[in-house]
Design a protein around this motif. Sequence first.
Motif, PDB file in Angstrom:
ATOM      1  N   MET A 160       0.843  -1.200   0.000  1.00 21.11           N
ATOM      2  CA  MET A 160       0.000   0.000   0.000  1.00 21.11           C
ATOM      3  C   MET A 160       0.876   1.246   0.000  1.00 21.11           C
ATOM      4  N   SER A 161       0.242   2.373  -0.155  1.00 18.66           N
ATOM      5  CA  SER A 161       0.947   3.644  -0.212  1.00 18.66           C
ATOM      6  C   SER A 161       0.239   4.654   0.676  1.00 18.66           C
ATOM      7  N   SER A 162       1.006   5.591   1.184  1.00 20.69           N
ATOM      8  CA  SER A 162       0.441   6.669   1.984  1.00 20.69           C
ATOM      9  C   SER A 162       0.285   7.891   1.083  1.00 20.69           C
ATOM     10  N   ILE A 163      -0.952   8.389   0.949  1.00 22.37           N
ATOM     11  CA  ILE A 163      -1.235   9.486   0.026  1.00 22.37           C
ATOM     12  C   ILE A 163      -1.147  10.834   0.752  1.00 22.37           C
ATOM     13  N   HIS A 164      -0.245  11.676   0.262  1.00 24.22           N
ATOM     14  CA  HIS A 164      -0.143  13.045   0.756  1.00 24.22           C
ATOM     15  C   HIS A 164      -1.045  13.929  -0.111  1.00 24.22           C
ATOM     16  N   PHE A 165      -1.688  14.912   0.506  1.00 27.92           N
ATOM     17  CA  PHE A 165      -2.557  15.809  -0.257  1.00 27.92           C
ATOM     18  C   PHE A 165      -2.680  17.143   0.465  1.00 27.92           C
ATOM     19  N   PHE A 166      -3.174  18.138  -0.255  1.00 26.68           N
ATOM     20  CA  PHE A 166      -3.582  19.377   0.412  1.00 26.68           C
ATOM     21  C   PHE A 166      -4.996  19.692  -0.045  1.00 26.68           C
ATOM     22  N   GLU A 167      -5.703  20.445   0.761  1.00 24.01           N
ATOM     23  CA  GLU A 167      -7.062  20.818   0.387  1.00 24.01           C
ATOM     24  C   GLU A 167      -7.353  22.250   0.807  1.00 24.01           C
ATOM     25  N   LYS A 168      -8.332  22.839   0.143  1.00 22.14           N
ATOM     26  CA  LYS A 168      -8.713  24.222   0.411  1.00 22.14           C
ATOM     27  C   LYS A 168     -10.191  24.379   0.102  1.00 22.14           C
ATOM     28  N   GLY A 169     -10.898  25.078   0.970  1.00 19.43           N
ATOM     29  CA  GLY A 169     -12.314  25.345   0.742  1.00 19.43           C
ATOM     30  C   GLY A 169     -13.230  24.313   1.379  1.00 19.43           C
ATOM     31  N   GLN A 170     -14.526  24.530   1.205  1.00 23.49           N
ATOM     32  CA  GLN A 170     -15.553  23.651   1.774  1.00 23.49           C
ATOM     33  C   GLN A 170     -16.641  23.417   0.741  1.00 23.49           C
ATOM     34  N   ASP A 188      -0.955  13.817  -4.155  1.00 27.07           N
ATOM     35  CA  ASP A 188       0.209  13.314  -4.882  1.00 27.07           C
ATOM     36  C   ASP A 188      -0.040  11.829  -5.136  1.00 27.07           C
ATOM     37  N   LEU A 189       0.106  11.381  -6.363  1.00 24.84           N
ATOM     38  CA  LEU A 189      -0.048   9.949  -6.661  1.00 24.84           C
ATOM     39  C   LEU A 189       1.086   9.150  -6.008  1.00 24.84           C
ATOM     40  N   PRO A 190       0.912   7.845  -5.824  1.00 26.38           N
ATOM     41  CA  PRO A 190       1.950   7.027  -5.164  1.00 26.38           C
ATOM     42  C   PRO A 190       3.323   7.168  -5.823  1.00 26.38           C
ATOM     43  N   GLY A 191       4.337   7.375  -4.989  1.00 25.93           N
ATOM     44  CA  GLY A 191       5.700   7.492  -5.485  1.00 25.93           C
ATOM     45  C   GLY A 191       6.062   8.855  -6.024  1.00 25.93           C
ATOM     46  N   VAL A 192       5.167   9.819  -5.808  1.00 23.20           N
ATOM     47  CA  VAL A 192       5.334  11.159  -6.367  1.00 23.20           C
ATOM     48  C   VAL A 192       5.191  12.183  -5.246  1.00 23.20           C
ATOM     49  N   GLY A 193       5.999  13.252  -5.303  1.00 23.14           N
ATOM     50  CA  GLY A 193       5.912  14.267  -4.265  1.00 23.14           C
ATOM     51  C   GLY A 193       6.142  13.658  -2.897  1.00 23.14           C
ATOM     52  N   LYS A 194       5.181  13.845  -2.005  1.00 22.64           N
ATOM     53  CA  LYS A 194       5.320  13.346  -0.636  1.00 22.64           C
ATOM     54  C   LYS A 194       4.539  12.057  -0.387  1.00 22.64           C
ATOM     55  N   GLU A 197      -5.479  -0.058 -11.830  1.00 22.18           N
ATOM     56  CA  GLU A 197      -6.475  -0.607 -10.903  1.00 22.18           C
ATOM     57  C   GLU A 197      -6.014  -0.485  -9.454  1.00 22.18           C
ATOM     58  N   GLU A 198      -4.729  -0.743  -9.213  1.00 21.87           N
ATOM     59  CA  GLU A 198      -4.192  -0.636  -7.850  1.00 21.87           C
ATOM     60  C   GLU A 198      -4.182   0.818  -7.365  1.00 21.87           C
ATOM     61  N   ILE A 199      -3.843   1.735  -8.274  1.00 24.40           N
ATOM     62  CA  ILE A 199      -3.879   3.152  -7.902  1.00 24.40           C
ATOM     63  C   ILE A 199      -5.305   3.544  -7.510  1.00 24.40           C
ATOM     64  N   ALA A 200      -6.283   3.072  -8.263  1.00 26.77           N
ATOM     65  CA  ALA A 200      -7.679   3.388  -7.963  1.00 26.77           C
ATOM     66  C   ALA A 200      -8.090   2.855  -6.588  1.00 26.77           C
ATOM     67  N   VAL A 201      -7.668   1.641  -6.267  1.00 27.14           N
ATOM     68  CA  VAL A 201      -7.989   1.057  -4.952  1.00 27.14           C
ATOM     69  C   VAL A 201      -7.354   1.889  -3.836  1.00 27.14           C
ATOM     70  N   ILE A 202      -6.096   2.294  -4.034  1.00 27.49           N
ATOM     71  CA  ILE A 202      -5.400   3.125  -3.042  1.00 27.49           C
ATOM     72  C   ILE A 202      -6.153   4.445  -2.837  1.00 27.49           C
ATOM     73  N   LEU A 203      -6.580   5.068  -3.932  1.00 27.71           N
ATOM     74  CA  LEU A 203      -7.268   6.359  -3.824  1.00 27.71           C
ATOM     75  C   LEU A 203      -8.668   6.209  -3.241  1.00 27.71           C
ATOM     76  N   GLU A 204      -9.338   5.105  -3.531  1.00 31.11           N
ATOM     77  CA  GLU A 204     -10.661   4.883  -2.925  1.00 31.11           C
ATOM     78  C   GLU A 204     -10.520   4.783  -1.410  1.00 31.11           C
ATOM     79  N   SER A 205      -9.519   4.046  -0.936  1.00 33.24           N
ATOM     80  CA  SER A 205      -9.292   3.935   0.513  1.00 33.24           C
ATOM     81  C   SER A 205      -8.955   5.298   1.109  1.00 33.24           C
ATOM     82  N   TRP A 206      -8.146   6.069   0.403  1.00 33.13           N
ATOM     83  CA  TRP A 206      -7.778   7.419   0.855  1.00 33.13           C
ATOM     84  C   TRP A 206      -9.021   8.301   0.967  1.00 33.13           C
TER      85      TRP A 206
END
Length: 254
Positions: free
Chosen positions: A1-11, A45-51, A62-71
């Motif tokens: 699995m991978s740990s997904i880093h992200f930023f967000e803004k707004g509501q 950031d997608l897996p293996g990219v940025g943080k 397909e694996e990327i999609a599963v990782i992002l669905e869990s995220w």
Amino acid sequence: MSSIHFFEKGQGQPLILIHGFCEIGAMWKDFSEALSSDFRVICPDLPGVGKSTLDQESLSMEEIAVILESWMEENQIDQPIVIGHSLGGYVTLALAELMGTKLKAIGLFHSTAFPDSQEKKEMRDRTVIFLEKHGVEKFVSSFVPPLFPENRRAELDGEIQLAIEQAKECSLQGLIALTKAMRDRKDRFEVLTNFQGPKLMIAGELDGAVPLEASKKHQDIVSSYIELSNTGHMGMVEQKAETIEILRSFCKAV
């Protein structure tokens, strides 16, 4: 699995912007600021990219999609609008196949539902060999500039240099895994056709990575099809104000 880093803004309505190959979530900074008055804009950031980490040797769409669905589940991101640039569009279609009506709408930004041609697959193989031999920095320095139209590279030099610096934040392992995932992805034209929510496609008249004639073949199966004149593969940079308003209009209509 991978740990997904992200930023967000707004509501409000979640809007996920997925970057392309040799890009990171930070590329959407100006978009997130402009659109956060209306939406909860989330840029991973997608897996293996940025943080974002990559804890496996290989990846598939397909694996990327599963990782992002869990995220998404972990971060209470419900019924998002998902828009992806290039590789991000391939990921968006894999998410649409996996999640279906759990996505409110989707958008392809200089992307395609078609798989790689044999010629493109061979180019991906050469990319892997080059990366293994020369590393990330040398690769991105040669890969990024041609994404922009030749007649605008001098004018956009500052933006190109920023894109190269951001691309250097991709790991070697990540770029190799994502190159192979793009090479091996399947045809998702039927997935795009059958997706029930609103569908946006933005194409570039001068796009060398996703030729305009390929983009036109999607015209009849999307809700909104837009061609950017005198624009290459990086419309979000080349036509920033215009494409921000295209996304705002599409997402508000959703």
